[in-house]
Write a protein that holds these residues in place. Structure first.
Motif, PDB file in Angstrom:
ATOM      1  N   ASN A  80       0.845  -1.195   0.000  1.00 33.89           N
ATOM      2  CA  ASN A  80       0.000   0.000   0.000  1.00 33.89           C
ATOM      3  C   ASN A  80       0.875   1.237   0.000  1.00 33.89           C
ATOM      4  O   ASN A  80       1.505   1.579   0.993  1.00 33.89           O
ATOM      5  N   LEU A  81       0.950   1.903  -1.159  1.00 28.76           N
ATOM      6  CA  LEU A  81       1.690   3.157  -1.305  1.00 28.76           C
ATOM      7  C   LEU A  81       0.758   4.241  -1.837  1.00 28.76           C
ATOM      8  O   LEU A  81       1.173   5.142  -2.567  1.00 28.76           O
ATOM      9  N   SER A  82      -0.506   4.163  -1.451  1.00 29.00           N
ATOM     10  CA  SER A  82      -1.506   5.127  -1.907  1.00 29.00           C
ATOM     11  C   SER A  82      -1.142   6.535  -1.455  1.00 29.00           C
ATOM     12  O   SER A  82      -0.718   6.751  -0.310  1.00 29.00           O
ATOM     13  N   GLY A  83      -1.286   7.509  -2.373  1.00 36.16           N
ATOM     14  CA  GLY A  83      -1.061   8.907  -2.032  1.00 36.16           C
ATOM     15  C   GLY A  83       0.347   9.213  -1.582  1.00 36.16           C
ATOM     16  O   GLY A  83       0.553  10.098  -0.756  1.00 36.16           O
ATOM     17  N   SER A  84       1.331   8.522  -2.153  1.00 37.33           N
ATOM     18  CA  SER A  84       2.727   8.708  -1.734  1.00 37.33           C
ATOM     19  C   SER A  84       3.509   9.634  -2.656  1.00 37.33           C
ATOM     20  O   SER A  84       4.705   9.800  -2.476  1.00 37.33           O
ATOM     21  N   GLY A  85       2.851  10.204  -3.666  1.00 37.62           N
ATOM     22  CA  GLY A  85       3.546  11.113  -4.575  1.00 37.62           C
ATOM     23  C   GLY A  85       4.473  10.409  -5.541  1.00 37.62           C
ATOM     24  O   GLY A  85       5.418  11.013  -6.050  1.00 37.62           O
ATOM     25  N   LEU A  86       4.224   9.134  -5.823  1.00 39.88           N
ATOM     26  CA  LEU A  86       5.099   8.355  -6.694  1.00 39.88           C
ATOM     27  C   LEU A  86       4.861   8.693  -8.159  1.00 39.88           C
ATOM     28  O   LEU A  86       3.733   8.955  -8.583  1.00 39.88           O
ATOM     29  N   SER A  87       5.929   8.659  -8.928  1.00 40.48           N
ATOM     30  CA  SER A  87       5.829   8.752 -10.381  1.00 40.48           C
ATOM     31  C   SER A  87       6.643   7.613 -10.981  1.00 40.48           C
ATOM     32  O   SER A  87       7.403   6.941 -10.296  1.00 40.48           O
ATOM     33  N   GLY A  88       6.497   7.407 -12.273  1.00 39.72           N
ATOM     34  CA  GLY A  88       7.175   6.295 -12.928  1.00 39.72           C
ATOM     35  C   GLY A  88       6.189   5.279 -13.442  1.00 39.72           C
ATOM     36  O   GLY A  88       5.015   5.590 -13.682  1.00 39.72           O
ATOM     37  N   LEU A  89       6.647   4.053 -13.601  1.00 43.35           N
ATOM     38  CA  LEU A  89       5.852   2.997 -14.224  1.00 43.35           C
ATOM     39  C   LEU A  89       5.517   1.894 -13.232  1.00 43.35           C
ATOM     40  O   LEU A  89       6.246   1.673 -12.259  1.00 43.35           O
ATOM     41  N   ILE A  90       4.426   1.196 -13.507  1.00 40.35           N
ATOM     42  CA  ILE A  90       4.073   0.005 -12.735  1.00 40.35           C
ATOM     43  C   ILE A  90       4.815  -1.176 -13.355  1.00 40.35           C
ATOM     44  O   ILE A  90       4.596  -1.509 -14.512  1.00 40.35           O
ATOM     45  N   SER A  91       5.678  -1.790 -12.603  1.00 36.41           N
ATOM     46  CA  SER A  91       6.531  -2.851 -13.129  1.00 36.41           C
ATOM     47  C   SER A  91       5.731  -4.129 -13.392  1.00 36.41           C
ATOM     48  O   SER A  91       4.862  -4.513 -12.606  1.00 36.41           O
ATOM     49  N   ARG A  96       5.801 -11.344  -9.865  1.00 39.00           N
ATOM     50  CA  ARG A  96       6.668 -12.262  -9.119  1.00 39.00           C
ATOM     51  C   ARG A  96       6.237 -12.401  -7.656  1.00 39.00           C
ATOM     52  O   ARG A  96       6.665 -13.339  -6.982  1.00 39.00           O
ATOM     53  N   LEU A  97       5.420 -11.473  -7.186  1.00 42.79           N
ATOM     54  CA  LEU A  97       4.967 -11.517  -5.786  1.00 42.79           C
ATOM     55  C   LEU A  97       3.714 -12.383  -5.717  1.00 42.79           C
ATOM     56  O   LEU A  97       2.597 -11.903  -5.580  1.00 42.79           O
ATOM     57  N   SER A  98       3.920 -13.676  -5.828  1.00 41.03           N
ATOM     58  CA  SER A  98       2.810 -14.604  -6.059  1.00 41.03           C
ATOM     59  C   SER A  98       1.829 -14.681  -4.904  1.00 41.03           C
ATOM     60  O   SER A  98       0.703 -15.156  -5.086  1.00 41.03           O
ATOM     61  N   SER A  99       2.226 -14.241  -3.704  1.00 39.87           N
ATOM     62  CA  SER A  99       1.323 -14.309  -2.555  1.00 39.87           C
ATOM     63  C   SER A  99       0.559 -13.012  -2.331  1.00 39.87           C
ATOM     64  O   SER A  99      -0.224 -12.913  -1.375  1.00 39.87           O
ATOM     65  N   LEU A 100       0.763 -12.038  -3.194  1.00 35.05           N
ATOM     66  CA  LEU A 100       0.167 -10.710  -3.003  1.00 35.05           C
ATOM     67  C   LEU A 100      -1.361 -10.791  -3.029  1.00 35.05           C
ATOM     68  O   LEU A 100      -1.957 -11.374  -3.926  1.00 35.05           O
ATOM     69  N   GLN A 101      -1.972 -10.188  -2.024  1.00 30.59           N
ATOM     70  CA  GLN A 101      -3.430 -10.160  -1.927  1.00 30.59           C
ATOM     71  C   GLN A 101      -3.997  -8.753  -2.121  1.00 30.59           C
ATOM     72  O   GLN A 101      -5.115  -8.601  -2.603  1.00 30.59           O
ATOM     73  N   THR A 102      -3.226  -7.724  -1.747  1.00 33.00           N
ATOM     74  CA  THR A 102      -3.673  -6.340  -1.889  1.00 33.00           C
ATOM     75  C   THR A 102      -2.573  -5.521  -2.543  1.00 33.00           C
ATOM     76  O   THR A 102      -1.428  -5.536  -2.069  1.00 33.00           O
ATOM     77  N   LEU A 103      -2.908  -4.819  -3.619  1.00 32.60           N
ATOM     78  CA  LEU A 103      -1.975  -3.911  -4.279  1.00 32.60           C
ATOM     79  C   LEU A 103      -2.664  -2.564  -4.436  1.00 32.60           C
ATOM     80  O   LEU A 103      -3.630  -2.432  -5.182  1.00 32.60           O
ATOM     81  N   ASP A 104      -2.179  -1.556  -3.698  1.00 31.97           N
ATOM     82  CA  ASP A 104      -2.791  -0.225  -3.700  1.00 31.97           C
ATOM     83  C   ASP A 104      -1.738   0.814  -4.059  1.00 31.97           C
ATOM     84  O   ASP A 104      -0.873   1.156  -3.258  1.00 31.97           O
ATOM     85  N   LEU A 105      -1.789   1.293  -5.310  1.00 32.82           N
ATOM     86  CA  LEU A 105      -0.903   2.351  -5.793  1.00 32.82           C
ATOM     87  C   LEU A 105      -1.726   3.571  -6.201  1.00 32.82           C
ATOM     88  O   LEU A 105      -1.282   4.391  -7.007  1.00 32.82           O
ATOM     89  N   SER A 106      -2.899   3.716  -5.638  1.00 38.26           N
ATOM     90  CA  SER A 106      -3.821   4.779  -6.034  1.00 38.26           C
ATOM     91  C   SER A 106      -3.305   6.148  -5.622  1.00 38.26           C
ATOM     92  O   SER A 106      -2.420   6.285  -4.773  1.00 38.26           O
TER      93      SER A 106
END
Length: 903
Positions: A80-91, A96-106
């Motif tokens: 969860n990196l929501s609202g962190s001011g990130l720029s760039g690309l989603i890799s 590869r993170l096969s156990s990932l259940q939540t992905l928040d880059l909003s």
């Protein structure tokens, strides 16, 4: 001693290798661990100080910012990196993170596309990418996420259709695709989502009817598809969605009557159908919607009378029926003493009769708009009973008489009044009043002396403390009042997306401005020099207007400027060198003007520049090499100018570049191979130039290319590189109108994402790869020797392309060469030994030349102790020579045996 030294040396080498291996794992991670992939994901992201600072091999990855690990601390289950001011690309390596259940880059500033590789995260429950700057299509691979419950990727620049594969997500609860640029229709497969509770498709370009299959979404509570292009009749089957609480289909093209079946949606709280083409009457069945709080049916073609009563709609707060063809009077029993109605808007209908006295029972009423109807008679003096009233609009009716003096009791009354008669002194007690509309009335007498009590009245006295004005996304028109120049404390002005005309000078009076946004109006004239006095200005957006003349050189004083958008105007002249003082510029958009001159080399000094768009102007000359210094540049658009010369090799220094558009210029020479260093490119357009030479095979390394690779309308020659088959994400490929020859590489058939291909008007030959038969005939025309579907079939033998050998094949060739060489060497060695042996025998023979040997054979008899005789034949010297000449290498053994037996 030597053995000990060798052992010591070997131990040193092993120790050095161990140290180097440890350093590699420490700095690069072990590819079998998730920290390794997280660091690779980080390499495509930038953000404010501290956000990703502890993403380092020196710390356990489970302690990194935004990371949630499994109970055994071995796998990442949440990021969860929501609202962190990130720029760039989603890799793509999130997969590869096969156990990932939540992905928040909003709520960041991410660009590029949504990687289809995310479809490999089979344990994912929530995917939140909304409120970024993502583009491209919604990847159909998302349909593989069978455990997904929440998918919110709206508020981006996504295009294309809503993939039908969404219907595979049978566990989905929330689907958010609003505020994008999606087109096509709502797929019928949406009806497979039996567990769906929220469906948000607002602000897209979706067309067609609402699919009947939506009735399958039995758990649906929120359905919002406003501001699209939906058409057809309103599906009555939506009355089966018994759990529906919010239904928003505003601003579409739905037609027909409103189904009475909606009266069965007993849980409905919000119903908004404004801005459609609905006709017929307002269903009386709506009175059964006891939970309804807001009903907006405005801007339709509804007719008949109003048959809604708050005696049953006890929770109704907002009733908006404006801009229809409703007739009759307002129902006498619209309100009761317990009514919660706070807004009643019925403007621009055909309502008639006297002012409805029963409205005085609407004790909660705050806003009342009866304007533009056929009401008549005097206003009731009891208007003061509406103690909560703040907005009263009565203009364009036939009311007569004096304005009731009791109106002055409403100190909070604001907006506009329109009446006839004298201006009551009591009106000046409305201290919150901001606007009075006296136009078209017949007031008589003098203006009250106490008018000065109206401190908030805009047209008489401006608020000295006012620092913000936002009027964006309206339909306001006309020129700005000159008196706006007196607002000296304004810091933020947003008048964007209106229809204002005239000069923007009245908005330039404050030297405290930090943000000025006038995008999408029709302002004209020059840009006022007085704007340069706002030393704290950070964002200046004047795009999509009719502004003319030069960009003021005084803008060089705005050293804090970060965003300058003057695109889509009629600006002329050159880009003044004074702008080089604006070192904080991150966005410089001057496209679609008439700006001339050369591309200034000082642009290379703007180290913060992330977006540079000078396209569609009249720039000429060469592209300066200094542009390669803008290392943070994400978008470089120079198309539609008159630039010439070669594309500088320094373009390869722009390693962060996502978009490069240089088409429609006069660039010449070859495509620089250094462009392979721009690994993050997802859009590359070099068409309509005079480029020559081969298509660099290095383009095959730009594996993030997705939107388009367009090299058309140049003079490129040679064959199509086989390496272009590596561009697996590419959606559009255009190589037409060049001088390419040879076969169409079979490798291009692997481009499964490709939906537009144009290879026409070249010199290609041979059979078209079978996967390309799905493309239209126009994709291949103008290649005289090209054949196969969709072109006519190949009649003669097919000339296959020269395919590069695989690693296995290369290894086989090397082994064959080594084996053959070994045989040749052994053969040569045999010949040399044979020659040497013959030479030796000749030497021996010549030394015994004086001796004569008998040519007869002598028999020797040998008797063993057993008394048994054995006969041996002794060969004479001439026979020995013959044997030695053919089997010299065994001669020593033969001679030895002969000697033993002869003595």
């Amino acid at each position: 001693m030597n053995s000990e030294m060798g052992t010591t040396h070997m131990l040193h080498l092993i120790l050095l290798f161990s140290v180097l291996s440890s350093v590699h794992v420490l700095t690069h991670g072990d590819s079998s661990t998730e920290s390794y992939w997280l660091l690779r994901i980080k390499s495509l992201l930038t953000g404010p100080v501290g956000v990703l600072e502890n993403w380092s091999p020196r710390a356990e990855f489970c302690t990194w910012n935004g990371i949630t690990c499994s109970d055994d601390q071995t796998h990442v289950v949440g990021l969860n990196l929501s609202g962190s001011g990130l720029s760039g690309l989603i890799s793509a390596e999130f997969s590869r993170l096969s156990s990932l259940q939540t992905l928040d880059l909003s709520k960041n500033y991410l660009t590029g596309s949504v990687p289809p590789e995310l479809g490999q995260l089979h344990n994912l429950r929530e995917l939140l990418l909304y409120s970024n700057h993502l583009s491209g299509n919604v990847p159909p691979e998302i349909g593989h996420l069978k455990k997904l419950q929440v998918l919110r990727i709206g508020d981006n620049s996504l295009t294309g259709q809503v993939p039908r594969e969404i219907g595979n997500l049978t566990d989905l609860r929330v689907l958010g695709l609003a505020y994008c640029q999606l087109n096509g229709t709502i797929p019928a497969e949406i009806g497979n989502l039996k567990s769906l509770k929220s469906l948000d498709l607002q602000k897209n370009s979706l067309g067609g009817p609402i699919p009947r299959e939506i009735r399958g979404c039995e758990e649906l509570q929120n359905f919002a598809a406003s501001n699209n292009m939906l058409e057809g009749e309103f599906p009555a089957l939506m009355g089966n969605l018994k759990s529906l609480q919010i239904l928003n289909l505003a601003n579409n093209s739905l037609s027909g009557s409103i189904p009475i079946d909606l009266g069965r949606l007993f849980n409905l709280k919000y119903l908004n159908l404004l801005g459609n083409r609905l006709d017929g009457e307002v269903p009386v069945e709506f009175n059964q919607l006891g939970q309804l709080e807001k009903l907006d049916l405005s801007r339709n073609n509804l007719s008949g009378s109003i048959n809604l009563f708050t005696t049953q709609l006890t929770n109704l707060q907002d009733l908006v029926l404006s801009d229809n063809f409703l007739t009759g009077n307002i129902p006498s029993n619209l309100c009761n003493g317990n009514s919660n109605l706070s807004q009643l808007f019925v403007a621009r209908n055909k309502l008639s009769g006297k002012f409805p006295l029963d409205l005085l029972n609407c004790s909660s009423l705050q806003e009342l708009d009866l304007s533009d109807n056929y009401f008549e008679g005097e206003l009731p003096s009891e208007l003061d009973k509406l103690e909560n009233l703040t907005d009263l609009l009565l203009n364009n009716n036939s009311f007569s008489g004096n304005l009731p003096p009791g109106i002055g009791k409403h100190e909070s009354l604001g907006n506009s009044l329109s009446m006839s008669g004298s201006i009551p002194v009591e009106l000046t007690n409305c201290t919150s009043l901001t606007e009075i509309d006296f136009f078209g009335n017949h007031f008589s007498g003098s203006v009250p002396q106490t008018i000065g009590k109206l401190k908030n009245l805009v047209f008489l006295q401006f608020l000295s403390e006012l620092f913000l004005i936002t009027l964006y996304n309206n339909s306001l028109s006309g020129p700005l009042p000159e008196t706006l120049f007196l607002l000296k404390n304004l810091r933020i002005i947003n008048f964007s997306h209106n229809r204002f005309t005239g000069s923007i000078f009245p908005l330039s009076g404050s030297s405290n401005l930090t943000v000025l946004d006038l995008t999408n109006n029709t302002f004209s004239g020059p840009i006022p020099l007085s704007l340069s006095l706002s030393k704290h200005l950070t964002r200046l957006r004047l795009a999509h207007n009719l502004l003319s003349e030069n960009i003021p050189p005084e803008f060089g004083n705005l050293t804090g400027l970060n965003f300058l958008d003057l695109s889509f105007n009629n600006l002329t002249g050159e880009v003044m060198p004074e702008l080089s003082n604006c070192r904080k510029l991150g966005h410089l958009l001057l496209n679609n003007n008439q700006i001339s001159g050369t591309i200034p080399s000082w642009l290379g000094t703007l180290q913060e520049l992330g977006e540079l768009d000078l396209s569609s102007n009249t720039f000429h000359g060469e592209l300066p090499q200094e542009i390669g210094n803008c290392s943070r540049l994400l978008k470089l658009s120079l198309h539609g100018n008159k630039l010439f010369g070669e594309i500088p090799s320094q373009i390869g220094s722009l390693t962060s570049l996502n978009v490069l558009t240089l088409h429609k210029n006069n660039f010449s020479g070859s495509i620089p191979s250094t462009i392979q260093q721009c690994k993050k490119l997802y859009e590359l357009r070099l068409s309509e130039n005079s480029l020559t030479g081969l298509i660099p095979s290095e383009l095959g390394k730009l594996t993030e290319l997705q939107v388009i690779l367009d090299l058309s309308k140049n003079f490129l020659s040679g064959e199509i590189p086989f390496s272009l088959g590596n561009l697996m994400k590419l959606e559009r490929l255009n190589l037409s109108f060049n001088q390419l020859h040879g076969n169409v590489p079979l490798s291009l058939g692997k481009l499964t994402s490709l939906h537009m291909l144009n290879l026409s008007n070249n010199h290609l030959e041979g059979q078209i790869p079978s996967p390309f038969s799905r493309f239209p005939l126009s994709s291949f025309l103008g290649n005289g020797r090209l054949c196969g579907p969709p072109l006519p079939p190949c009649l003669g033998p097919i000339i296959r392309e020269k395919k590069p050998l695989s690693n296995t094949a290369v290894a086989g060739v090397i082994v064959a060469i080594v084996f053959s060489s070994t045989l040749i060497c052994l053969g040569l060695l045999y010949v040399m030994l044979r020659i040497w042996c013959n030479w030796k025998k000749v030497s021996v023979s010549s030394s015994e030349a004086g001796l004569e040997h008998k040519r007869e054979e002598e028999k020797w008899v040998y008797r063993e102790a057993t008394g048994r005789d054995f006969e041996y034949w002794k060969v004479n010297s001439s026979q020995e020579k013959q044997i030695s000449s053919t089997a010299c290498i065994f001669q020593l053994k033969v001679d030895t045996e002969t000697v033993d037996h002869s003595f």
